[in-house]
Design an enzyme around this catalytic site. Structure first.
Site: not given
Ligand code: ADP
Length: 400
Positions: A7, A92, A181, A241, A385
């Site tokens: 990743n 990823r 996600h 965010r 993940e």
């Protein structure tokens, strides 16, 4: 079978060497601050409780990956004796656009399409691509598989993913909701379906609450809506965010403060959310500690965070015509009892009833949090993940 999962971010690179069938992690770690001073390599062998943190000069992703491979192959603390033991590499990728609804073997054509999506994720996709190119250079001939954060949400119906903008902004600029996600929403909803005995029909709401946060509606195993949009900025309030706001507010603030595009972008992505309201940190733990000390802005940030999740749960229950299970995952979803309790409090009219005693106890693994008489199941399900990436990589490489 051993799959190396990569990743790659702009200045960090997370890695795991995994058995995709059993989920066993042979080695796991992180290269941090790549290309910046004080970079370091973390390396861990879980089965031996072995941990290493080395201050390493990591000027590029290539050097970082070379150090990772050296650690994995090390004569004393390594976990394999030859690079040939790595069967494939799973990467990823943040943005797959509309081209990639599934994970895919990386060929020259696939690389070209991935590069065409750089525009959609200018911060993430270039780093992801660098990770792939570096592996191709260091491990020539090894199969590489791309697993996209957006892929799981490609099943959303058009009315859910379109923005009500001039239609040509969709056809010419590809502006629409993509969602992110995806591997986490897939993993958690699949696990929840298994827990429920894989019924033919199911309506699951997954709340992935970490630094980045998103929520999804998963009907009969398929994502039918999710809160993030063209970029990960839309939807829930997050660590830094802003989530949903009136787009006109962006133009107003930008004009009044005389900000450039990138300054405005940083304001929305890096200075807003919990950090913007609380003011002292973007971290949920810091916010919860400040609340104990009576910090009013921390209280407001938490209330806003919770309110947003609850609003989406209501919206997605409406979108699916009901809900069978609500799942919490991610650093906050897995660890903050307060956030979970807040998010489902007041939803008793929908048949959602939390067992507050169980919710407040810290238990590992998948935990049922709903009361026995709750019509809707509530679960905490730790996400994984990397396992999804390793499984997809294994499936694709072995089908080849
Ligand atoms: P990322 O999106 O970077 O993967 P994580 O899923 O690791 O983020 O989640 C990080 C968030 O989880 C942080 O806000 C952190 O404060 C929060 N978190 C971690 N542990 C706890 C805890 N015990 N209680 C409350 N929040 C926690």
């Amino acid at each position: 079978m051993k799959v190396l999962v990569i990743n790659a971010g702009s200045s960090s690179l997370k890695y795991q060497l995994i058995n995709p069938e059993t989920g066993e992690i042979f080695a796991i770690g992180l290269c941090d601050r790549i290309g910046i001073e004080n970079s370091k390599l973390e390396y861990e062998v879980p089965s031996k409780d072995f941990e290493l943190e080395l201050k390493e000069d990591l000027p590029t992703h290539k050097v970082a990956l070379e150090k990772v491979l050296a650690a994995i192959l090390h004569t004393e603390h390594g976990v394999i004796s030859s690079i040939d033991e790595i069967d494939a590499v799973g990467h990823r990728l943040v943005h797959g656009g509309e081209e990639f609804a599934h994970s895919t073997l990386i060929t020259a054509d696939v690389m070209e399409s991935i590069k065409q999506n750089i525009e959609l994720a200018p911060l993430h996709n270039p780093a992801n691509i660098m990770g792939i190119e570096t592996i191709m250079e260091l491990m020539p001939g090894k199969p590489n598989v791309a697993v996209f954060d957006t892929a799981f949400h490609q099943t959303m119906p058009k009315e859910a993913y379109m923005y009500a903008l001039p239609y040509e902004d969709y056809t010419e600029l590809k502006v629409r909701k993509y969602g992110f996600h995806g591997t986490s929403h897939l993993f958690v909803s699949t696990t929840m379906n298994e827990i429920m005995g894989n019924p033919k029909e199911s309506k699951i709401i997954v709340c992935h609450l970490g630094n980045g946060a998103s929520i999804s509606a998963v009907k009969n195993g398929k994502s039918v809506d999710t809160s993030m949009g063209l970029t990960p900025l839309q939807g829930l309030m997050m660590g830094t965010r802003c989530g949903d706001i009136d787009p006109a507010a962006v133009l107003f603030i930008k004009g009044k403060r005389g900000l450039t595009d990138s300054e405005m972008d940083a304001r929305l992505n890096k200075k807003s959310g919990i950090l913007g309201i609380f003011g002292k940190s973007s971290d949920c733990r810091d916010m919860e500690n400040a609340i104990k000390d009576g910090d009013e802005r921390a209280k407001l940030a938490e209330a806003m965070f919770i309110y947003k999740i609850k609003s989406y749960i209501g919206a997605y229950a409406a979108a699916m015509g009901g809900v069978d299970a609500i799942c919490f995952t991610g650093g906050i979803g897995e660890n903050s009892a307060t956030m979970r309790e807040g998010a489902v409090k007041g939803l008793e009219y929908m048949g959602v009833k939390l067992d507050t005693a169980v919710n407040s106890v810290r238990n590992k693994g998948n935990v049922k949090l709903s009361a026995e008489d709750s019509k809707v199941l509530i679960y905490k399900i730790p996400t994984n993940e990397e396992l999804v990436i390793a499984r997809d990589t294994n499936a694709i490489v072995n089908k080849k």
